[in-house]
Design a protein around this motif. Structure first.
Motif, PDB file in Angstrom:
ATOM      1  N   SER A   1      40.112  34.205  52.460  1.00 15.16           N
ATOM      2  CA  SER A   1      40.448  35.101  51.354  1.00 15.16           C
ATOM      3  C   SER A   1      41.950  35.222  51.150  1.00 15.16           C
ATOM      4  O   SER A   1      42.411  35.623  50.079  1.00 15.16           O
TER       5      SER A   1
ATOM      6  N   ASP B   1      35.449  34.844  43.640  1.00 13.18           N
ATOM      7  CA  ASP B   1      36.095  36.136  43.880  1.00 13.18           C
ATOM      8  C   ASP B   1      35.327  37.270  43.212  1.00 13.18           C
ATOM      9  O   ASP B   1      35.077  38.326  43.827  1.00 13.18           O
ATOM     10  N   TYR B   2      34.918  37.089  41.967  1.00 15.95           N
ATOM     11  CA  TYR B   2      34.232  38.148  41.234  1.00 15.95           C
ATOM     12  C   TYR B   2      32.793  38.325  41.717  1.00 15.95           C
ATOM     13  O   TYR B   2      32.290  39.455  41.772  1.00 15.95           O
TER      14      TYR B   2
ATOM     15  N   SER C   1      37.139  44.525  41.452  1.00 15.47           N
ATOM     16  CA  SER C   1      36.563  45.838  41.158  1.00 15.47           C
ATOM     17  C   SER C   1      37.588  46.749  40.500  1.00 15.47           C
ATOM     18  O   SER C   1      37.266  47.509  39.564  1.00 15.47           O
TER      19      SER C   1
ATOM     20  N   GLN D   1      30.829  41.673  40.880  1.00 19.56           N
ATOM     21  CA  GLN D   1      31.169  41.809  39.464  1.00 19.56           C
ATOM     22  C   GLN D   1      30.722  40.592  38.655  1.00 19.56           C
ATOM     23  O   GLN D   1      31.392  40.160  37.730  1.00 19.56           O
TER      24      GLN D   1
ATOM     25  N   ASP E   1      42.394  42.945  42.794  1.00 16.15           N
ATOM     26  CA  ASP E   1      41.010  43.130  43.229  1.00 16.15           C
ATOM     27  C   ASP E   1      40.092  43.193  42.009  1.00 16.15           C
ATOM     28  O   ASP E   1      40.348  43.956  41.063  1.00 16.15           O
TER      29      ASP E   1
ATOM     30  N   SER F   1      31.689  37.720  44.792  1.00 16.57           N
ATOM     31  CA  SER F   1      31.744  38.364  46.106  1.00 16.57           C
ATOM     32  C   SER F   1      32.061  39.844  46.003  1.00 16.57           C
ATOM     33  O   SER F   1      31.684  40.635  46.871  1.00 16.57           O
ATOM     34  N   ALA F   2      32.729  40.250  44.921  1.00 13.28           N
ATOM     35  CA  ALA F   2      33.049  41.654  44.699  1.00 13.28           C
ATOM     36  C   ALA F   2      31.932  42.380  43.947  1.00 13.28           C
ATOM     37  O   ALA F   2      32.079  43.566  43.612  1.00 13.28           O
TER      38      ALA F   2
END
Length: 346
Positions: A133, A214-215, A150, A220, A148, A217-218
């Motif tokens: 990451s 990235d999105y 979120s 989103q 981030d 895993s968050a």
């Protein structure tokens, strides 16, 4: 001399019909261009029919066949020896709805390879984000994506006023210019025998894969799809098409298995490269305005479902357009039918 007239007709009928079919296609679409293999076939059909005409001249009781062959030979002779200057008037409708999709299909293998390179880059970028990451700062193409996910979603959904008010056209122009620059870069690097084109495609794939990972895993994924799909359903295929053009140029540079000169190879693909890049530019113009006027607006202003549906329909329409538009109902064409390119070459 013909000893068996019925056998003569039976043996020549397929050749005559093939020549007639080709002449009909040339007459129906004056912009048709044949490649070298098809020109050689056309010349053979013309010579064979001319020889058959000479052999049947003495059969006065079969005048209808003689007149038919005379017509074929005369029409073929006109196409081969015609010296009239072709009309140079540009037909936007013909180019957009016939020449562009036909050119795309003729080089479909290069498109598949370009898409595979982007996909490989995306998988690499996603894997890097998952494994390390800390690599996010290096993988993200733009600063606003480094934050981030979120936090960004919360800020975007909490915006009460239109931050792009009065600036949408300028923002769209910026997006169009940036993406067009990347596309032209991907094409022009075909002169490096495709190495540069592969690097550009793979790098853009890394960026795309990193953002997606990235999105997701968050948590989103819905926001990401609603933000990316409306413009990405056109923008990403456009970048892949630019890579396709770069790989076509690379193929002409390498020239493996082509017994023609380097200059001839470049001349043969130049029109196709301009056609592909013209389509890419139009796609990027549309994608830039969609991103500026739609993609940047989120719930509660515009529902994610509506944006996702818009992008999905857009992608389906683009796929159908490239796959089917401009096909000849007699000879549907595709990568195995390169005769749909343009004008008769001599």
């Amino acid at each position: 001399m013909i000893l068996d007239l019925n056998r003569f007709i039976k043996e020549g009928e397929d050749v005559w019909k093939e020549l007639e079919s080709l002449l009909e296609r040339l007459n129906n679409d004056p912009d048709t261009r044949l490649d070298m293999t098809q020109i050689e076939r056309f010349h053979y059909l013309y010579q064979r029919t001319s020889a058959d005409l000479a052999r049947i001249m003495d059969f006065s009781d079969r005048q209808e066949i003689r007149l038919y062959l005379e017509s074929l030979v005369g029409r073929a002779y006109t196409h081969i020896h015609e010296n009239r200057r072709k009309s140079r008037r540009f037909n936007v409708f013909q180019w957009m709805f016939k020449l562009f999709p036909r050119t795309f299909r003729r080089h479909i293998t290069a498109f598949y390879l370009s898409a595979a390179i982007v996909m490989a880059g995306s998988m690499f970028g996603a894997a890097m984000m998952t494994v390390d990451s800390e690599s996010k700062a290096a993988l993200m193409p733009f600063a606003h994506l480094a934050q981030d996910p979120s936090s960004r979603v919360a800020r975007e959904e909490g915006v009460q006023k239109d931050e792009l008010a009065g600036k949408k056209s300028a923002f769209a122009s910026h997006l169009i210019a940036n993406n067009t620059r990347v596309s032209i870069f991907a094409l022009s690097l075909g002169v490096t025998w495709g190495i540069g084109t592969v690097i550009v495609l793979f790098t853009n794939g890394i960026f795309l894969g990193a953002v997606i990972a990235d999105y997701i895993s968050a948590g989103q994924a819905v926001f990401l799809t609603g933000w990316l799909l409306p413009h990405g359903s056109i923008e990403i295929p456009a970048i892949i098409l630019a890579g396709q053009a770069g790989l076509v140029l690379a193929g002409a540079m390498i020239g493996r298995g082509q017994p023609v000169s380097f200059t001839t190879r470049l001349r043969e693909v130049s029109a196709d490269l301009f056609t592909l890049m013209g389509g890419v530019c139009l796609m990027l113009v549309w994608a830039g305005f969609v991103e500026s006027f739609l993609s940047q607006y989120h719930e509660p202003h515009i529902s994610y479902g509506a944006k996702i549906a818009f992008g999905a329909v857009q992608l389906c329409l683009l796929t159908a357009f490239l796959a089917a538009c401009g096909r000849d109902p007699v000879d549907p064409g595709g990568p195995e039918n390169p005769d749909e390119s343009g004008r008769l070459s001599r």
